[in-house]
Design a protein around this motif. Structure first.
Motif, short mmCIF file in Angstrom:
data_model
loop_
_atom_site.label_atom_id
_atom_site.label_comp_id
_atom_site.label_asym_id
_atom_site.label_seq_id
_atom_site.Cartn_x
_atom_site.Cartn_y
_atom_site.Cartn_z
N ASP A 27 -9.29 -49.73 -33.47
CA ASP A 27 -8.66 -50.28 -32.02
C ASP A 27 -8.50 -52.32 -32.52
O ASP A 27 -8.15 -52.61 -31.59
CB ASP A 27 -9.41 -50.39 -30.50
N ALA A 82 -13.22 -45.05 -34.07
CA ALA A 82 -13.35 -45.80 -33.12
C ALA A 82 -13.25 -46.95 -33.25
O ALA A 82 -12.73 -47.70 -32.88
CB ALA A 82 -14.71 -45.41 -32.61
N TYR A 83 -13.50 -47.42 -34.72
CA TYR A 83 -13.42 -48.98 -35.38
C TYR A 83 -11.45 -49.23 -35.33
O TYR A 83 -11.81 -50.32 -35.83
CB TYR A 83 -13.47 -49.05 -36.92
N SER A 135 -8.41 -40.97 -31.70
CA SER A 135 -9.41 -42.81 -31.18
C SER A 135 -10.18 -42.88 -29.73
O SER A 135 -11.21 -42.62 -29.92
CB SER A 135 -8.71 -43.78 -31.26
N SER A 136 -8.90 -42.44 -29.09
CA SER A 136 -10.13 -42.12 -27.57
C SER A 136 -10.91 -41.69 -27.32
O SER A 136 -11.84 -41.69 -26.94
CB SER A 136 -8.92 -41.58 -26.22
N GLN A 164 -17.13 -42.47 -35.89
CA GLN A 164 -17.37 -44.08 -35.69
C GLN A 164 -16.28 -44.99 -36.46
O GLN A 164 -16.41 -45.57 -35.70
CB GLN A 164 -18.69 -44.74 -36.12
N ALA A 174 -12.19 -39.70 -29.98
CA ALA A 174 -13.86 -40.44 -31.27
C ALA A 174 -15.03 -41.21 -30.26
O ALA A 174 -15.92 -41.51 -30.49
CB ALA A 174 -13.46 -41.06 -31.80
N SER A 175 -14.68 -42.47 -29.65
CA SER A 175 -14.89 -42.90 -28.36
C SER A 175 -15.93 -42.23 -27.21
O SER A 175 -17.52 -42.46 -26.83
CB SER A 175 -14.58 -44.26 -27.82
N GLN A 176 -15.14 -40.80 -27.07
CA GLN A 176 -15.81 -40.50 -26.01
C GLN A 176 -16.93 -39.91 -26.60
O GLN A 176 -18.01 -38.83 -25.86
CB GLN A 176 -14.97 -39.88 -25.41
N LEU A 187 -19.05 -40.49 -29.70
CA LEU A 187 -20.36 -40.39 -30.00
C LEU A 187 -21.33 -40.80 -28.98
O LEU A 187 -22.59 -40.53 -29.73
CB LEU A 187 -19.04 -41.65 -30.28
N ASP A 229 -4.02 -42.17 -31.00
CA ASP A 229 -4.61 -42.67 -30.02
C ASP A 229 -5.33 -41.87 -29.22
O ASP A 229 -6.37 -42.28 -29.31
CB ASP A 229 -3.37 -43.00 -29.49
N GLN A 251 -20.43 -37.23 -37.06
CA GLN A 251 -20.86 -38.79 -36.27
C GLN A 251 -19.94 -40.29 -37.09
O GLN A 251 -19.27 -40.76 -36.79
CB GLN A 251 -22.30 -39.23 -36.36
#
Length: 441
Positions: A259, A256-257, A222-223, A253, A225-227, A229, A219, A249
């Motif tokens: 989710d 982030a997928y 993933s969080s 990405q 990674a989104s920040q 990118l 978790d 990168q």
């Protein structure tokens, strides 16, 4: 009163028997209709456009393929995992395409990090890289965790050693993330290439902290990674080596997928476009063996396959793919025991079964009897479906796969589906053994 009780008892006794008989009759009728009968015109055509593949040859030839086949850019072999023969056919096709059209990229049903470790093995020969990928599947009791696939990768390395470096085969991984442990290891190696000044950045420091932990916090990863990118996409990170920046990168990405909103086959298509552009493979030939569903280039009533995305209006691969579909009869399938009832699994990791053959008792392909009639036992036979005058151009035979499990059947969309719209070539595997499970280390 006694007569009533006797009749009631007899009713209770006979009802299950009657129901069983009725169910058996219904199943028998369904199976006959699902498989269908034989067709003389179809069998005459198949006898004319077939090739039995000789896998004992050093370099099997494939005279059945026409010139249009070799002009395609992406070649798919689609199969239902679990049977051994397709693994051998897969290597033969890869070797053939390497020799015939200079194909160097095996488009595999693996993610980017798994492909990295497979390529490390192909480059160095160090078995630990193979084990990084295959032990994940073995621990998951997945069908990919088999000795045949493992040995096939070793054969690719052996083949590579006979080729000039410019012609050697490498793995291209575009699947949605499968193995987070491999991804964690890959990120560790990627970050190790960065200068210390970069690692002092708060985001990179946080990333290093997360992936260095014994237990990966998915978790948090993933969080983060989104920040990260958006900033990675800016010019401020241009000081990073281009290859390292892309690896980082692209991996973030794909994290982030996770989710859950992005469909697997959609991610495959996005990843393929990105990797092809990054590695300048716009004109390169790609080949790979995938699960049958992913190789269907048409719209389905259930789900959207990878190959269908490739045919999209804006896809650079539109009209440039060809799929070969594999069917099996009289063969065994290595099935994960976890998916079976306890009385069948008996505590084993895998169970070999003949239930998955395409002429029943659980899977049915209409028209499969024609392929049987046009082939020999203990063989692998390729058939061309769309030659001039082919009866498959005007019939729906072979154009559906009925499965007696919920949501597993494959029904091609459209009122009059044609196998020629899906598989320009089909392959019938007869009397193949099951895959061999890979031992757990």
């Amino acid at each position: 009163m006694k007569k009533i009780l006797k009749r009631f008892a007899l009713f209770l006794l006979l009802t299950p028997v009657v129901l069983l008989v009725l169910v058996s009759i219904a199943y028998g009728i369904y199976a006959l209709l699902a498989v269908g009968g034989e067709s003389t015109p179809h069998q005459a055509y198949l006898q004319q456009y077939k090739q039995e593949v000789d896998l004992q040859a050093t370099a099997p030839a494939f005279p059945i393929f026409d010139s249009a086949f070799y002009q395609k850019q992406i070649f798919f072999l689609g199969e239902a995992h679990g049977t051994a023969a397709p693994q051998a056919l897969d290597f033969a096709l890869l070797q053939h395409l390497n020799q015939r059209v200079g194909l160097r990229h095996y488009l595999a049903e693996v993610d980017y990090s798994q492909a990295y470790f497979l390529n490390q093995y192909l480059r160095t020969g160090e078995v630990r890289h193979l084990q990084t990928v295959f032990q994940f599947w073995a621990k998951q009791n997945a069908q990919w965790g088999n000795q045949n696939f493992y040995d096939k990768i070793k054969k690719i390395r052996t083949l590579n050693q006979t080729l000039p470096e410019a012609n050697r085969i490498q793995i291209l991984g575009v699947d949605k993330l499968q193995d987070l442990e491999a991804t964690q290891s890959f990120l560790k190696e990627t970050l190790a290439q960065l200068p210390q000044t970069t690692l002092q950045d708060s985001a990179f420091a946080k990333l290093q902290q997360i992936i260095s932990a014994d237990t990966l916090d998915t978790d948090a990863l993933s969080s983060l990674a989104s920040q990260m990118l958006p900033s990675l996409a800016k010019d401020s990170t241009s000081s990073l080596p281009a290859a390292t920046k892309f690896d980082l990168q692209h991996t973030l990405q794909n994290i982030a997928y996770l989710d859950g909103k992005a469909r697997r086959d959609s991610v495959m298509y996005l990843n393929l476009n990105i990797v092809v552009k990054a590695q300048h493979l716009e004109q390169a030939k790609l080949y790979g063996m995938w699960g049958l569903f992913h190789t269907l280039p048409v719209e389905l009533q259930r789900g959207v396959p990878f190959a269908y995305y490739l045919q999209g209006k804006n896809s650079p691969f539109r009209g440039k793919t060809v799929s070969i579909g594999v069917y099996t009869i009289d063969s065994e399938n290595m099935m994960p025991a976890a998916s079976l009832p306890a009385f069948l699994s008996k505590g084993q990791r895998y169970v070999n079964s003949t239930m998955a053959n395409n002429d029943g008792p659980m899977v049915f392909v209409n028209g499969i009897k024609d392929l049987r009639a046009a082939s020999r036992e203990n063989s692998i036979t390729l058939f061309k479906t769309d030659a001039p005058g082919s009866p498959y151009r005007t019939s729906s035979r072979l154009a559906s796969i009925k499965v007696l499990f919920p949501n597993q059947s494959i029904d091609f969309a459209g009122e009059h589906p044609r196998i020629t719209q899906v598989f320009q070539y089909v392959c019938l595997v007869r009397n193949s053994p099951a895959l061999t499970p890979l031992p757990l280390l």
